[in-house]
Design an enzyme around this catalytic site. Structure first.
Site, PDB file in Angstrom:
ATOM      1  N   LYS A  77      -4.032   0.229   7.125  1.00 41.59           N
ATOM      2  CA  LYS A  77      -4.830  -0.978   7.366  1.00 41.59           C
ATOM      3  C   LYS A  77      -4.995  -1.219   8.865  1.00 41.59           C
ATOM      4  CE  LYS A  77      -3.603  -2.833   2.864  1.00 41.59           C
ATOM      5  NZ  LYS A  77      -2.789  -3.687   2.024  1.00 41.59           N
ATOM      6  N   GLN A 121       1.751  -8.196   2.439  1.00 44.31           N
ATOM      7  CA  GLN A 121       1.804  -6.959   1.651  1.00 44.31           C
ATOM      8  C   GLN A 121       2.708  -7.121   0.429  1.00 44.31           C
ATOM      9  OE1 GLN A 121      -0.123  -4.257   2.245  1.00 44.31           O
ATOM     10  NE2 GLN A 121       0.701  -3.227   0.450  1.00 44.31           N
ATOM     11  N   ASP A 144      -6.980 -11.471   1.361  1.00 44.85           N
ATOM     12  CA  ASP A 144      -6.693 -10.767   0.105  1.00 44.85           C
ATOM     13  C   ASP A 144      -7.315 -11.484  -1.099  1.00 44.85           C
ATOM     14  OD1 ASP A 144      -5.341  -8.361  -0.158  1.00 44.85           O
ATOM     15  OD2 ASP A 144      -3.415  -9.244   0.411  1.00 44.85           O
TER      16      ASP A 144
HETATM   17  N1  GUN Z   1      -0.136  -4.160  -2.768  1.00 38.01           N
HETATM   18  C1  GUN Z   1      -0.896  -3.375  -3.573  1.00 38.01           C
HETATM   19  N2  GUN Z   1      -2.203  -3.703  -3.464  1.00 38.01           N
HETATM   20  C2  GUN Z   1      -2.281  -4.723  -2.601  1.00 38.01           C
HETATM   21  C3  GUN Z   1      -3.364  -5.500  -2.103  1.00 38.01           C
HETATM   22  O1  GUN Z   1      -4.540  -5.316  -2.427  1.00 38.01           O
HETATM   23  N3  GUN Z   1      -3.015  -6.479  -1.203  1.00 38.01           N
HETATM   24  C4  GUN Z   1      -1.724  -6.700  -0.836  1.00 38.01           C
HETATM   25  N4  GUN Z   1      -1.492  -7.690   0.021  1.00 38.01           N
HETATM   26  N5  GUN Z   1      -0.708  -6.004  -1.284  1.00 38.01           N
HETATM   27  C5  GUN Z   1      -0.986  -5.027  -2.168  1.00 38.01           C
END
Ligand code: GUN
Length: 306
Positions: A77, A121, A144
């Protein structure tokens, strides 16, 4: 291989190659990396426009603990942010953090004007509630799309910031030119991250949606209906060729380690022969999810700036 006409999508020469035969069947592997590159290019243009007004989008990620998969996703990311010119920083909290520690850190980021987006996350270490932590993120910084305000708006058909994987899937379907109105869509997996928000997004576009999950009695009975099949179950090769309707468009959201290989939830080698379009793992939905995060960070920045 298709014997018929072949052309490329108007906006990209490489991301969508659609081959049609006489029966109008699309026959392709969906190149998530190329689609993501298109989204990144557009996002970089938007970042430059904001720079002309003296605005620099900023994303903060919050990682609690040392889950190696999460560490890898966070790295991906941040390199993506660097590619498009988004300033990003990673806050790492120890495994032993309490809910109070985590929420205090998020509130600090909420107050910072140079941070436009906050991503916590998942998964969190045992004992920390993702719901409570997500609720402490300001809805306008929730890139998100997991905050109840954003989820509620999505359910009401007023999409604001929405979860990134579903948004990537909708984007790919639009690029494929797939008409969603009236389309039979089947989702396997009812998680808060993918299945539920994707069901809402498809309903908002007037698709007919079935959501299957671990308690569904006869999975194949449902998946065989799907013109659009999205699988986010976390079970390697769960979906076999016999479970797929000929000509279906298949999105494989699974990321599973089997030995030294990364595989999806779909038996790709066999299902690709029956599907009209299918995402590979890796290189399908994953890169699109990251690209959507960048795009949403810019969306969040723009709405905070006006
Ligand atoms: N863990 C797995 N997929 C995601 C996601 O799309 N966003 C976040 N924040 N954590 C994740």
């Amino acid at each position: 291989m298709c014997a018929g006409r072949s052309w490329s999508c108007a906006r990209s020469s490489h991301s969508i190659r659609i081959c049609r035969d006489r029966h109008d069947v699309i026959d392709m592997i969906i190149d998530g990396k190329a689609l993501a590159a298109d989204v990144e290019a557009e996002t970089a243009r938007r970042v430059k426009k904001l720079a002309q007004k003296g605005i620099l989008p900023g994303l903060a990620t919050v990682l609690v603990g040392e889950n190696p998969a999460s560490q890898m996703y966070i790295r991906l990311k941040h390199s993506a942010c660097a590619r498009v010119g988004i300033r990003s920083e990673n806050v790492v909290l120890p495994d032993s953090s309490t809910e109070v520690d985590l929420i205090a850190k998020i509130q600090e980021l909420n107050r910072r004007p140079d941070i436009n987006g906050i991503l916590l996350q998942l998964p969190l270490p045992k004992g920390l509630s993702p719901q409570k932590a997500m609720m402490s993120i300001l809805p306008e910084k929730d890139v998100d799309g997991f905050h109840p305000v954003n989820m509620g708006a999505l359910l009401l058909g007023a999409e604001r910031l929405v979860p990134c994987t579903p948004r990537g899937i909708i984007f790919a379907l639009e690029r494929l030119g797939k008409k969603l109105e009236g389309a039979e869509a089947v989702i396997v997996g009812h998680s808060n991250v993918v299945g539920k928000p994707l069901a809402a997004m498809l309903l908002n576009r007037n698709a007919t949606v079935q959501v299957c999950h671990v308690f569904t009695r006869d999975l194949a009975e449902h998946t065989k209906d799907a013109e659009i099949l999205i699988v986010a179950a976390g079970v390697p090769a769960l979906i076999k060729k016999e479970m797929v309707r000929p000509g279906a468009i298949v999105f494989d959201v699974g990321i599973n380690r089997v030995g030294d290989k990364t595989v999806g939830d779909v038996d790709f080698d066999n299902v690709k022969d029956i599907a009209s379009a299918i995402t590979p793992v890796p290189g399908g939905v994953g890169p699109l999810t990251v690209a959507m995060l960048l795009s949403q960070t810019v969306n969040a920045t723009e709405s905070q700036a006006w």
